[in-house]
Design an enzyme around this catalytic site. Structure first.
Site, PDB file in Angstrom:
ATOM      1  N   PHE A   1       2.864 -25.250   0.019  1.00 45.68           N
ATOM      2  CA  PHE A   1       1.838 -24.246   0.284  1.00 45.68           C
ATOM      3  C   PHE A   1       2.406 -23.155   1.204  1.00 45.68           C
ATOM      4  O   PHE A   1       2.999 -23.452   2.236  1.00 45.68           O
ATOM      5  CB  PHE A   1       0.624 -24.898   0.944  1.00 45.68           C
ATOM      6  N   GLN A   2       2.242 -21.920   0.791  1.00 47.69           N
ATOM      7  CA  GLN A   2       2.728 -20.760   1.547  1.00 47.69           C
ATOM      8  C   GLN A   2       4.225 -20.778   1.789  1.00 47.69           C
ATOM      9  O   GLN A   2       4.720 -20.208   2.752  1.00 47.69           O
ATOM     10  CB  GLN A   2       1.965 -20.608   2.871  1.00 47.69           C
TER      11      GLN A   2
ATOM     12  N   GLU B   1       0.263  -7.832   8.598  1.00 44.21           N
ATOM     13  CA  GLU B   1       1.645  -8.010   9.052  1.00 44.21           C
ATOM     14  C   GLU B   1       2.469  -6.734   8.921  1.00 44.21           C
ATOM     15  O   GLU B   1       3.395  -6.498   9.696  1.00 44.21           O
ATOM     16  CB  GLU B   1       2.314  -9.163   8.308  1.00 44.21           C
TER      17      GLU B   1
ATOM     18  N   MET C   1       1.397  15.775  -1.287  1.00 44.09           N
ATOM     19  CA  MET C   1       2.779  15.983  -1.702  1.00 44.09           C
ATOM     20  C   MET C   1       2.937  15.710  -3.199  1.00 44.09           C
ATOM     21  O   MET C   1       3.677  16.413  -3.894  1.00 44.09           O
ATOM     22  CB  MET C   1       3.707  15.088  -0.882  1.00 44.09           C
TER      23      MET C   1
ATOM     24  N   LYS D   1       8.448 -24.990  10.567  1.00 43.36           N
ATOM     25  CA  LYS D   1       7.427 -25.476  11.497  1.00 43.36           C
ATOM     26  C   LYS D   1       7.921 -26.652  12.334  1.00 43.36           C
ATOM     27  O   LYS D   1       7.683 -26.707  13.542  1.00 43.36           O
ATOM     28  CB  LYS D   1       6.183 -25.890  10.705  1.00 43.36           C
TER      29      LYS D   1
HETATM   30  C1  LIG Z   1       3.719   3.327   0.330  1.00 47.44           C
HETATM   31  C2  LIG Z   1       3.941   4.596  -0.422  1.00 47.44           C
HETATM   32  N1  LIG Z   1       3.396   4.769  -1.648  1.00 47.44           N
HETATM   33  C3  LIG Z   1       3.598   5.931  -2.323  1.00 47.44           C
HETATM   34  C4  LIG Z   1       4.355   6.933  -1.804  1.00 47.44           C
HETATM   35  C5  LIG Z   1       4.590   8.225  -2.588  1.00 47.44           C
HETATM   36  N2  LIG Z   1       3.989   9.364  -1.868  1.00 47.44           N
HETATM   37  C6  LIG Z   1       4.733  10.179  -1.101  1.00 47.44           C
HETATM   38  S1  LIG Z   1       3.822  11.352  -0.333  1.00 47.44           S
HETATM   39  C7  LIG Z   1       2.410  10.796  -1.042  1.00 47.44           C
HETATM   40  C8  LIG Z   1       1.092  11.451  -0.754  1.00 47.44           C
HETATM   41  C9  LIG Z   1       0.655  11.228   0.635  1.00 47.44           C
HETATM   42  O1  LIG Z   1      -0.675  11.693   0.739  1.00 47.44           O
HETATM   43  P1  LIG Z   1      -1.319  11.969   2.145  1.00 47.44           P
HETATM   44  O2  LIG Z   1      -1.092  10.833   3.055  1.00 47.44           O
HETATM   45  O3  LIG Z   1      -2.728  12.385   1.952  1.00 47.44           O
HETATM   46  O4  LIG Z   1      -0.439  13.170   2.703  1.00 47.44           O
HETATM   47  P2  LIG Z   1      -0.420  14.701   2.238  1.00 47.44           P
HETATM   48  O5  LIG Z   1       0.788  14.863   1.357  1.00 47.44           O
HETATM   49  O6  LIG Z   1      -1.697  14.986   1.515  1.00 47.44           O
HETATM   50  O7  LIG Z   1      -0.287  15.458   3.500  1.00 47.44           O
HETATM   51  C10 LIG Z   1       2.672   9.712  -1.880  1.00 47.44           C
HETATM   52  C11 LIG Z   1       1.681   8.995  -2.695  1.00 47.44           C
HETATM   53  C12 LIG Z   1       4.918   6.692  -0.532  1.00 47.44           C
HETATM   54  N3  LIG Z   1       5.695   7.589   0.068  1.00 47.44           N
HETATM   55  N4  LIG Z   1       4.680   5.538   0.140  1.00 47.44           N
END
Ligand SMILES: Cc1ncc(C[n+]2csc(CCOP(=O)(O)OP(=O)(O)O)c2C)c(N)n1
Ligand SMILES: [Mg+2]
Lengths: 159, 572
Positions: free
Chosen positions: B111-112, B49, B480, B161
């Site tokens: 349920f749900q 979803e 990052m 529903k």
């Molecule tokens: C759903 C979610 N969980 C955690 C984060 C925190 N976060 C921000 S950037 C990042 C790393 C992203 O890694 P990747 O997709 O490999 O991108 P890169 O920075 O390596 O280019 C994380 C964990 C987020 N933004 N969104």
């Protein structure tokens, strides 16, 4: 600064939680909140008391306006602009020799005894916040058991 | 005409011009799915979803029309929450239909059952629980109206529903009755005049625009405004594409990973013209040191955006397009010699800005036989698509490099989760965008961490034959996070190592798509060429240098004029 904000809302499902949720979600304070229907059954009036600096209050009123179910928002600060009143009921259980003193206090504050039992009174009083606070302070040493209050209501002066 | 709730829904969607919905079925929406089948509404089956809602979001951003998602009750709705919050943070018009347990069972922990409106209240612009089928048509009309007007946003309509299977007379209302919901589109003439007067006496003006310019469809006006004044212009992550990224007046993006010249220009400006932007903390850095010298003009349709965090001298509540049209009209009446005088006056300012750009441009050096640099890969993608692809991103370093190096040429071509920063947004939003714009190249710049969060949607792309191209910037890290840990936590790499990861080529293959890989410089172009020519969805595994960092960078809590420009010297 203390503000009394009067909000007219569409009487829709969940409207109270929208308003309360906006306050809690954004970290604003609600000191008191009162909700009741108006002459128009589709519209309710909420009166909330909050405090904050001018910027915070400006955001609060704007954020209230932004809620789809909110019709109008009135922010009252200056006493000259509005009449603010609160209703309180105070339960007092004085010792026999304090009963007369309780009645005197009630009279001074123009309260009303609305229930009497062998050991306690229920006193009804309306007034501005500080009046109720003052009365409660005086009754405290005389055996004050419980205070319930509506929170302030506000209506603008004139038309 | 008597119709069931489900049929009313389909008819209402038709009335609103909706020709496709993204969803995932379940018990509480079985009648709705039956009506989708019987009445022949195009439905795209997302495999999760969250994916469905991101698809509706990508569709909306790429088309400018509201996206529609359909999910069932309970776990489906909770899965959808991330998608709704993402759309809400970026003000994306969307209507989400959720199923609910029958009205008689509400509140019984059935349920749900979940409190769908309670859960989604803080992540939607508005939401509804429809308990009487006679309210359904009006509610849907309101939902679309609210989603698409003023500052747009997602609206959820929760349908029990039994309501979806109860009949009533159907008449789609022509108008909404929301007297007190009246977004202000018209900018106040007096304020607009004040704004222009302030601009025309400026010595160091900067335009700073955001997603509001895109949402309001004001690109043309914005471009005309910038061209008339030749004023230095920067934009937020959400504003990308509002003017072409390589326009002569563009300073590039500002903020945490903005360009050196953009951040310094804003810092030194004497008049800052904020257009459809909201002074987000990723833009301002340390708030009390942000653009301190400047007088500020702020155009925004949402009054709560104005003076929320930053003091503004000339606030204008109104639609960006409307306000810019008014500014242009006033500019029309200015004498050409006055405009020339203005442009001459700001020449030295341009000189300083150009110096800053020479000092620290956005640039990289790709060694011919070294590891692939992510910047090089994105630059190649930019060149080979001429900046004309519809671009979606995930969240992380690759997203910031995409913002720096992929100079989007037009509005609605840059699709990225700005406000919420939702990893996993890239692939499903690309699918939605491709549905909205079938003939065009849709390119997703994905992170190896982010992509894995919604990778199942590749199956959706395969099923629907949607030829999205996913360029995975595979650095084997949550890059990052690793960058922050390296720079701010003494290089303690905690929980951000992705060296155990999928073989992306095999994964694409297993899902019925094409998988490609590039590890060396000379492989990049042929692989992109092959991907662009391929008629179906593609994953390209760009195995890039693992420890490349994204600069400039304003470390959190610093003023935006204090940027790190490169890795700290290990010797010093
Ligand atoms: C759903 C979610 N969980 C955690 C984060 C925190 N976060 C921000 S950037 C990042 C790393 C992203 O890694 P990747 O997709 O490999 O991108 P890169 O920075 O390596 O280019 C994380 C964990 C987020 N933004 N969104
Ligand atoms: Mg990564």
């Amino acid at each position: 600064m203390r503000h009394t904000i009067s909000v007219l809302v569409r009487n829709e499902f969940g409207v109270l939680s929208r308003v309360a949720g906006m306050f809690s979600g954004r970290g604003y304070n609600i000191d008191s909140l009162n909700v009741a229907p108006t002459l128009d059954p589709k519209v309710s009036c909420m009166t909330l008391v909050t405090h904050g600096d001018d910027d915070t209050i400006e955001q609060i009123t704007k954020q209230l306006h932004k809620l789809i179910d909110v019709i109008t928002v009135k922010d009252y600060v200056q006493q000259k602009d509005f009449v603010g009143r609160e209703l309180a009921m105070l339960k007092v259980a004085p010792s026999p020799d304090a009963r007369a003193e309780v009645l005197r206090v009630v009279e001074i504050f123009r309260g009303k005894i609305v229930d009497v039992s062998p050991k306690s009174f229920v006193v009804e009083v309306t007034g501005a916040l500080d009046k109720i606070d003052a009365m409660a302070r005086l009754l405290e040493p005389l055996g004050l058991v419980q205070v319930v209050r509506t929170g302030p209501l506000a209506v603008g002066r004139g038309l | 005409m008597r119709l069931t709730g489900s049929e009313i829904l389909i008819h209402a969607l038709r009335e609103e011009g909706v020709d496709v919905v993204f969803g995932h079925p379940g018990g509480a929406v079985l009648f709705i799915y039956d009506a989708i089948h019987r009445l022949g509404l195009k439905h795209i089956l997302a495999r999760h979803e969250q994916g469905a809602v991101h698809m509706a979001d990508g569709y909306a951003r790429a088309s400018g029309r509201p996206g529609v998602a359909v999910v069932t009750s309970g776990p489906a709705l909770t899965n959808a929450v991330t998608g709704l919050a993402t759309a809400y943070a970026d003000s994306i018009p969307m209507v989400c239909i959720s199923g609910q347990v029958p009205t008689h069972a509400i509140g019984s922990d059935a349920f749900q059952e979940a409190d769908n409106v309670g859960i989604t209240r803080p992540v939607t612009k508005h939401n509804y629980l429809v308990t009487d089928v006679r309210d359904l048509a009006r509610t849907l009309k309101e939902a679309f109206h609210i989603a698409t007007t003023g500052r747009p946003g997602p609206v959820l309509v929760d349908i029990p529903k039994d309501v979806s299977n109860t009949e009533c007379e159907f008449l789609y209302p022509k108008e909404v009755a929301l007297e007190h919901y009246q977004p202000r589109y018209e900018g106040h003439w007096g304020q607009v005049k004040k704004a222009l007067a302030l601009i025309l006496q400026a010595e160091r003006p900067v335009v700073y625009f955001g997603g509001g310019a895109i949402l309001s469809g004001a690109s043309e006006e914005l471009l005309a405004f910038v061209d008339t004044l030749r004023v230095p212009t920067t934009y937020t992550l959400m504003g990308i594409g509002g003017i072409p990224g390589n326009h002569a007046c563009s300073l590039g993006m500002l903020g945490m990973h903005g360009t050196y010249r953009a951040n310094l220009a804003v810092d030194q400006a004497d008049v800052l013209i904020a257009i459809g932007a909201r002074f987000d903390d990723r833009v301002t850095g340390k708030l009390d040191e942000f653009a301190q010298i400047s007088k500020k003009i702020h155009i925004d349709i949402d009054p709560t955006s104005i003076r929320k965090t930053v003091h503004v001298d000339v606030p204008i509540v109104g639609d960006v397009k409307n306000c810019l049209q008014k500014l242009l009209k006033l500019l029309d009446d200015e004498r050409p010699e006055d405009l020339e005088r203005f442009q001459r006056r700001i020449q030295p300012w341009w000189g300083r800005i150009d110096d800053w750009n020479r000092e620290a441009p956005i640039a990289y050096e790709q060694p011919a036989d070294g590891p692939l640099l992510p910047q090089f890969v994105i630059d190649k993608l930019y060149q080979m698509t001429e900046g004309r692809a519809v671009l979606t991103t995930d969240v992380g370093q690759h997203q910031m490099w995409a913002a720096q190096y992929y100079h989007c040429q037009g509005p609605n071509n840059w699709i990225s989760s700005g406000g919420l920063g939702t990893m996993g947004f890239g692939l499903p939003s690309a699918i939605g965008a491709q549905v909205a714009r079938p003939g065009e190249t849709v390119l997703c710049i994905a992170g190896d961490g982010s992509l894995l969060m919604t990778v199942q949607e590749l199956v959706t792309a395969v099923e629907e034959q949607l030829p999205v191209k996913v360029a995975i910037i595979n650095n084997r890290y949550l890059g990052m996070v690793r960058q922050w840990q390296q720079l701010l936590y003494d290089d303690r790499i905690s929980g951000s190592d992705l060296h155990v990861g999928p073989d992306w080529v095999k994964l694409a293959d297993a899902m019925g798509a094409l998988g490609l890989r590039a590890t060396r410089v000379e492989e990049v172009e042929p692989v992109i060429e092959q991907a662009l020519a391929h008629p179906g969805p593609v994953f390209i595994d760009f195995q890039v240098k693992e420890t490349e960092n994204c600069y400039p960078m304003v470390p959190a809590g610093n003023p935006s004029s204090k940027m790190l420009l490169s890795d700290p010297d290990p010797m010093g």
